[in-house]
Design an enzyme around this catalytic site. Structure first.
Site, PDB file in Angstrom:
ATOM      1  N   ASP A  51     106.548 -14.395 -47.745  1.00 23.32           N
ATOM      2  CA  ASP A  51     107.162 -13.112 -47.404  1.00 23.32           C
ATOM      3  C   ASP A  51     106.125 -12.010 -47.260  1.00 23.32           C
ATOM      4  O   ASP A  51     104.945 -12.188 -47.581  1.00 23.32           O
ATOM      5  CB  ASP A  51     108.163 -12.709 -48.496  1.00 23.32           C
ATOM      6  CG  ASP A  51     109.356 -13.637 -48.569  1.00 23.32           C
ATOM      7  OD1 ASP A  51     109.793 -14.122 -47.511  1.00 23.32           O
ATOM      8  OD2 ASP A  51     109.850 -13.878 -49.688  1.00 23.32           O
ATOM      9  N   TYR A 109     103.151 -22.256 -56.777  1.00 22.76           N
ATOM     10  CA  TYR A 109     102.916 -20.813 -56.737  1.00 22.76           C
ATOM     11  C   TYR A 109     102.429 -20.323 -58.101  1.00 22.76           C
ATOM     12  O   TYR A 109     102.767 -20.895 -59.145  1.00 22.76           O
ATOM     13  CB  TYR A 109     104.203 -20.062 -56.390  1.00 22.76           C
ATOM     14  CG  TYR A 109     104.610 -20.116 -54.943  1.00 22.76           C
ATOM     15  CD1 TYR A 109     104.258 -19.090 -54.062  1.00 22.76           C
ATOM     16  CD2 TYR A 109     105.364 -21.171 -54.449  1.00 22.76           C
ATOM     17  CE1 TYR A 109     104.645 -19.131 -52.735  1.00 22.76           C
ATOM     18  CE2 TYR A 109     105.756 -21.221 -53.117  1.00 22.76           C
ATOM     19  CZ  TYR A 109     105.389 -20.190 -52.273  1.00 22.76           C
ATOM     20  OH  TYR A 109     105.769 -20.233 -50.951  1.00 22.76           O
TER      21      TYR A 109
END
Length: 264
Positions: A51, A109
């Site tokens: 994003d 992540y």
């Protein structure tokens, strides 16, 4: 020929990975640089679309081209045509059955919180400032409720386009390094905003605003409205994508920066 690249980027100046009209994207910059080196238009495919404002130390992409170049020529040539906040860390010629997204077996992540009542001028775009006094032990304990294959509707953005909310979380660790708290999470894949929504709720537990059991309760409710606000993007990094060993892709240090590969 089909080429895979390892990619790093600082997401601050980009409206996410995916090419969009009238806004800067990582995909657009990479495709321009690769096409220049290949001397023909090239379309790239990535392992995971990040994003706006999110970073990567371990993104993987692939593209197809008729151009014949040495692997070193791809990495150095593409880097020479990229802005300073995007770089190629390796290049490898891969077999035709490789796909950056569909061949991947896991994504990993790391989310970095800078815990101090006062903000820092060092790396402000690479960490998320949190003025609260967080207990990382409670955050880690709460996060264990998310392991395994489960319905992550409570941590899924309303605009998520995935056909299913089910994902399989392989591990979730929360550790402290001085004033930094790191949330390290790996899954087969993630629904939209899943990591940032999980971190936002773990912060509530770490701050003592919610009990450890709250995370498991949220998961069971399957209702995003009950969870905490989405954590900011600047602390989030895609640090690794896993593939079957048959593809023999290079492995870089996960990072970012000072963080070791395995956080004890």
């Amino acid at each position: 020929m089909k080429i895979a690249l390892g990619i790093q980027y600082n997401g601050k100046n980009y409206c996410g990975w995916q090419r969009q009209e009238n806004v800067a994207s990582v995909q657009e910059q990479l495709e321009k640089a690769i096409s220049f080196v290949a001397n023909q238009p090239c379309q790239i495919f990535c392992a995971g679309r990040t994003d706006s404002g999110v970073h990567a130390t371990g993104q993987v992409v692939h593209f197809e081209t008729d151009a014949i170049r040495a692997e070193k020529a791809w990495s150095f040539g593409v880097n020479a045509n990229l802005p300073d906040d995007i770089s190629v860390s390796w290049a490898k010629c891969v077999t035709d059955d490789f796909h950056a997204r569909f061949s991947a077996t896991a994504r990993r992540y790391r989310y970095i919180l800078y815990c101090n009542k006062l903000r820092s001028a060092i790396l402000p775009e690479g960490v998320t400032h949190c003025h609260l006094d967080l207990d990382h032990h409670l955050m880690h304990q709460a996060g264990q409720a998310l392991l395994g294959e489960q319905d992550f509707s409570s941590f899924r953005a309303a605009q998520c386009q995935s056909h299913t909310p089910f994902r399989n979380v392989h591990h979730l660790k929360v550790v402290r390094r001085g004033q930094y708290i790191i949330v390290d999470i790996q899954a087969n894949a993630f629904v939209h905003h899943m990591v940032r929504n999980i971190v936002g709720s773990l912060i509530e537990v770490g701050a003592g605003h919610q009990p450890v059991e709250w995370i498991g309760w949220l998961l069971a409710q399957k209702d995003r409205r009950l969870a905490a606000p989405t954590a900011k993007p600047e602390g989030l990094y895609l640090v690794n994508v896993s593939y079957p060993t048959q593809f023999q892709l290079p492995q870089n240090a996960l990072g970012p920066l000072f963080l070791e590969n395995e956080l004890g």
